[in-house]
Design a protein around this motif. Structure first.
Motif, mmCIF file in Angstrom:
data_model
loop_
_atom_site.group_PDB
_atom_site.id
_atom_site.type_symbol
_atom_site.label_atom_id
_atom_site.label_comp_id
_atom_site.label_asym_id
_atom_site.label_seq_id
_atom_site.Cartn_x
_atom_site.Cartn_y
_atom_site.Cartn_z
ATOM 1 N N ALA A 67 0.833 -1.206 0.000
ATOM 2 C CA ALA A 67 0.000 0.000 0.000
ATOM 3 C C ALA A 67 0.868 1.256 0.000
ATOM 4 C CB ALA A 67 -0.936 -0.009 1.207
ATOM 5 N N MET A 68 1.954 1.230 0.769
ATOM 6 C CA MET A 68 2.861 2.379 0.798
ATOM 7 C C MET A 68 3.496 2.586 -0.572
ATOM 8 S SD MET A 68 6.357 3.248 0.747
ATOM 9 C CE MET A 68 7.147 1.693 1.068
ATOM 10 N N VAL A 69 3.946 1.511 -1.213
ATOM 11 C CA VAL A 69 4.593 1.632 -2.522
ATOM 12 C C VAL A 69 3.594 2.160 -3.557
ATOM 13 C CG1 VAL A 69 5.680 0.349 -4.407
ATOM 14 C CG2 VAL A 69 6.373 -0.076 -2.049
ATOM 15 N N LYS A 70 2.384 1.614 -3.569
ATOM 16 C CA LYS A 70 1.360 2.046 -4.523
ATOM 17 C C LYS A 70 1.055 3.531 -4.386
ATOM 18 C CE LYS A 70 -2.258 -0.675 -5.248
ATOM 19 N NZ LYS A 70 -3.343 -1.650 -5.006
ATOM 20 N N SER A 71 0.976 4.026 -3.158
ATOM 21 C CA SER A 71 0.623 5.431 -2.957
ATOM 22 C C SER A 71 1.818 6.375 -3.015
ATOM 23 C CB SER A 71 -0.120 5.615 -1.639
ATOM 24 O OG SER A 71 0.726 5.332 -0.542
ATOM 25 N N GLY A 72 2.952 5.944 -2.506
ATOM 26 C CA GLY A 72 4.104 6.842 -2.422
ATOM 27 C C GLY A 72 5.129 6.704 -3.526
ATOM 28 N N TYR A 73 5.159 5.547 -4.193
ATOM 29 C CA TYR A 73 6.138 5.278 -5.239
ATOM 30 C C TYR A 73 5.453 4.610 -6.435
ATOM 31 C CZ TYR A 73 9.649 6.068 -1.596
ATOM 32 O OH TYR A 73 10.420 6.615 -0.602
ATOM 33 N N PRO A 74 4.463 5.275 -7.044
ATOM 34 C CA PRO A 74 3.734 4.623 -8.142
ATOM 35 C C PRO A 74 4.628 4.249 -9.322
ATOM 36 C CG PRO A 74 3.192 6.961 -8.017
ATOM 37 C CD PRO A 74 3.995 6.618 -6.787
ATOM 38 N N MET A 75 5.709 4.978 -9.525
ATOM 39 C CA MET A 75 6.635 4.655 -10.623
ATOM 40 C C MET A 75 7.367 3.340 -10.366
ATOM 41 S SD MET A 75 8.269 6.423 -8.157
ATOM 42 C CE MET A 75 7.946 8.152 -8.364
ATOM 43 N N LYS A 95 24.846 2.600 -2.711
ATOM 44 C CA LYS A 95 23.801 3.494 -3.207
ATOM 45 C C LYS A 95 23.730 3.269 -4.714
ATOM 46 C CE LYS A 95 23.615 5.801 0.774
ATOM 47 N NZ LYS A 95 22.558 6.364 1.515
ATOM 48 N N GLN A 96 22.637 2.691 -5.174
ATOM 49 C CA GLN A 96 22.439 2.377 -6.590
ATOM 50 C C GLN A 96 21.386 3.326 -7.153
ATOM 51 O OE1 GLN A 96 23.785 -0.157 -8.857
ATOM 52 N NE2 GLN A 96 22.769 1.350 -10.155
ATOM 53 N N ARG A 97 21.797 4.115 -8.147
ATOM 54 C CA ARG A 97 20.841 5.005 -8.807
ATOM 55 C C ARG A 97 20.152 4.263 -9.942
ATOM 56 N NH1 ARG A 97 22.841 11.194 -8.600
ATOM 57 N NH2 ARG A 97 23.296 11.159 -6.369
ATOM 58 N N VAL A 98 18.854 4.523 -10.054
ATOM 59 C CA VAL A 98 18.023 3.857 -11.043
ATOM 60 C C VAL A 98 17.133 4.896 -11.695
ATOM 61 C CG1 VAL A 98 16.261 2.075 -11.394
ATOM 62 C CG2 VAL A 98 18.006 1.753 -9.631
ATOM 63 N N MET A 99 17.041 4.842 -13.025
ATOM 64 C CA MET A 99 16.109 5.708 -13.733
ATOM 65 C C MET A 99 14.924 4.860 -14.163
ATOM 66 S SD MET A 99 16.481 8.305 -16.972
ATOM 67 C CE MET A 99 16.846 7.043 -18.167
ATOM 68 N N ALA A 106 6.991 9.854 -18.021
ATOM 69 C CA ALA A 106 7.818 10.689 -17.149
ATOM 70 C C ALA A 106 8.934 9.831 -16.558
ATOM 71 C CB ALA A 106 6.975 11.282 -16.028
ATOM 72 N N PHE A 107 10.101 10.440 -16.412
ATOM 73 C CA PHE A 107 11.208 9.678 -15.829
ATOM 74 C C PHE A 107 11.472 10.141 -14.408
ATOM 75 C CE2 PHE A 107 13.373 13.263 -17.815
ATOM 76 C CZ PHE A 107 14.282 13.634 -16.865
ATOM 77 N N HIS A 108 11.986 9.222 -13.628
ATOM 78 C CA HIS A 108 12.257 9.444 -12.216
ATOM 79 C C HIS A 108 13.622 8.837 -11.903
ATOM 80 C CE1 HIS A 108 7.880 10.102 -11.801
ATOM 81 N NE2 HIS A 108 7.814 9.138 -12.705
ATOM 82 N N ILE A 109 14.423 9.593 -11.175
ATOM 83 C CA ILE A 109 15.711 9.083 -10.714
ATOM 84 C C ILE A 109 15.554 8.748 -9.232
ATOM 85 C CG2 ILE A 109 18.187 9.506 -10.429
ATOM 86 C CD1 ILE A 109 17.334 9.610 -13.353
ATOM 87 N N LEU A 110 15.856 7.501 -8.908
ATOM 88 C CA LEU A 110 15.753 7.034 -7.528
ATOM 89 C C LEU A 110 17.106 6.522 -7.064
ATOM 90 C CD1 LEU A 110 12.970 5.958 -9.171
ATOM 91 C CD2 LEU A 110 12.333 5.728 -6.801
ATOM 92 N N GLU A 111 17.315 6.591 -5.769
ATOM 93 C CA GLU A 111 18.526 6.042 -5.176
ATOM 94 C C GLU A 111 18.130 4.954 -4.188
ATOM 95 O OE1 GLU A 111 22.384 8.218 -3.857
ATOM 96 O OE2 GLU A 111 20.995 8.211 -2.153
ATOM 97 N N TYR A 112 18.540 3.742 -4.491
ATOM 98 C CA TYR A 112 18.285 2.591 -3.627
ATOM 99 C C TYR A 112 19.473 2.412 -2.700
ATOM 100 C CZ TYR A 112 14.291 0.823 -6.315
ATOM 101 O OH TYR A 112 13.077 0.664 -6.906
ATOM 102 N N GLU A 113 19.192 2.285 -1.412
ATOM 103 C CA GLU A 113 20.238 1.943 -0.450
ATOM 104 C C GLU A 113 20.199 0.436 -0.270
ATOM 105 O OE1 GLU A 113 21.271 4.129 3.339
ATOM 106 O OE2 GLU A 113 20.360 2.289 4.123
ATOM 107 N N ALA A 131 11.908 13.723 -10.022
ATOM 108 C CA ALA A 131 10.667 13.070 -10.449
ATOM 109 C C ALA A 131 9.932 13.886 -11.499
ATOM 110 C CB ALA A 131 9.763 12.856 -9.251
ATOM 111 N N GLY A 132 9.249 13.156 -12.356
ATOM 112 C CA GLY A 132 8.301 13.771 -13.259
ATOM 113 C C GLY A 132 8.843 14.381 -14.533
ATOM 114 N N GLY A 133 10.138 14.267 -14.813
ATOM 115 C CA GLY A 133 10.660 14.797 -16.061
ATOM 116 C C GLY A 133 10.146 13.991 -17.246
#
Length: 136
Positions: A67-75, A95-99, A106-113, A131-133
């Motif tokens: 539920a948290m992922v669906k609402s907070g991280y839909p991408m 720290k792994q960056r993911v696009m 829309a593209f989003h850059i995330l950093e996974y720990e 987010a959102g580019g």
């Protein structure tokens, strides 16, 4: 001829070793992609297994986590494309960056720990860097 044979033997041994890599020895990228694949089919129980004990304690159940992922991280819940970018070692973590490009383009850059616990890579958190580019 001996050099060629040695090179071929080394190549075959490497292929066999790579083919035999277990989940326990997988890379941070493999774990992230596996979690994304689980999210795509709403398999929150499987997705939850890739989270660190810290994250699992925080959310308690796969359903609350989902539920948290669906609402907070839909991408992350419904990625269209995924590209792995730079990786940085910070102490005992990576720290792994993911696009991620979402279904709307829309593209989003995330950093996974990522943390390594007894030869298992686990996701210990995700931070949205941008987010959102719109993609080109």
């Amino acid at each position: 001829m001996r050099t060629l044979f040695n090179a071929l033997s080394l190549g075959m041994a490497t292929s066999i070793a790579v083919a035999g890599v277990s989940h326990a020895q997988s890379s941070p990228e493999t774990v992230i992609q596996s979690q994304l694949d689980a999210f795509k089919i709403d398999d929150f129980e499987q997705a939850f297994t890739f989270a660190s004990p810290f994250i699992q304690r925080m959310f308690g159940t796969p359903e609350r986590f989902g539920a948290m992922v669906k609402s907070g991280y839909p991408m992350v819940w419904r990625p269209d494309t995924v590209a792995f970018l730079s990786r940085e070692e910070v102490g005992a973590t990576i720290k792994q960056r993911v696009m991620i490009t979402d279904a709307g383009g829309a593209f989003h850059i995330l950093e996974y720990e990522m943390v390594n616990l007894q030869d298992l890579w686990k996701i210990n958190g995700v931070r949205i860097l941008s987010a959102g580019g719109m993609g080109a």
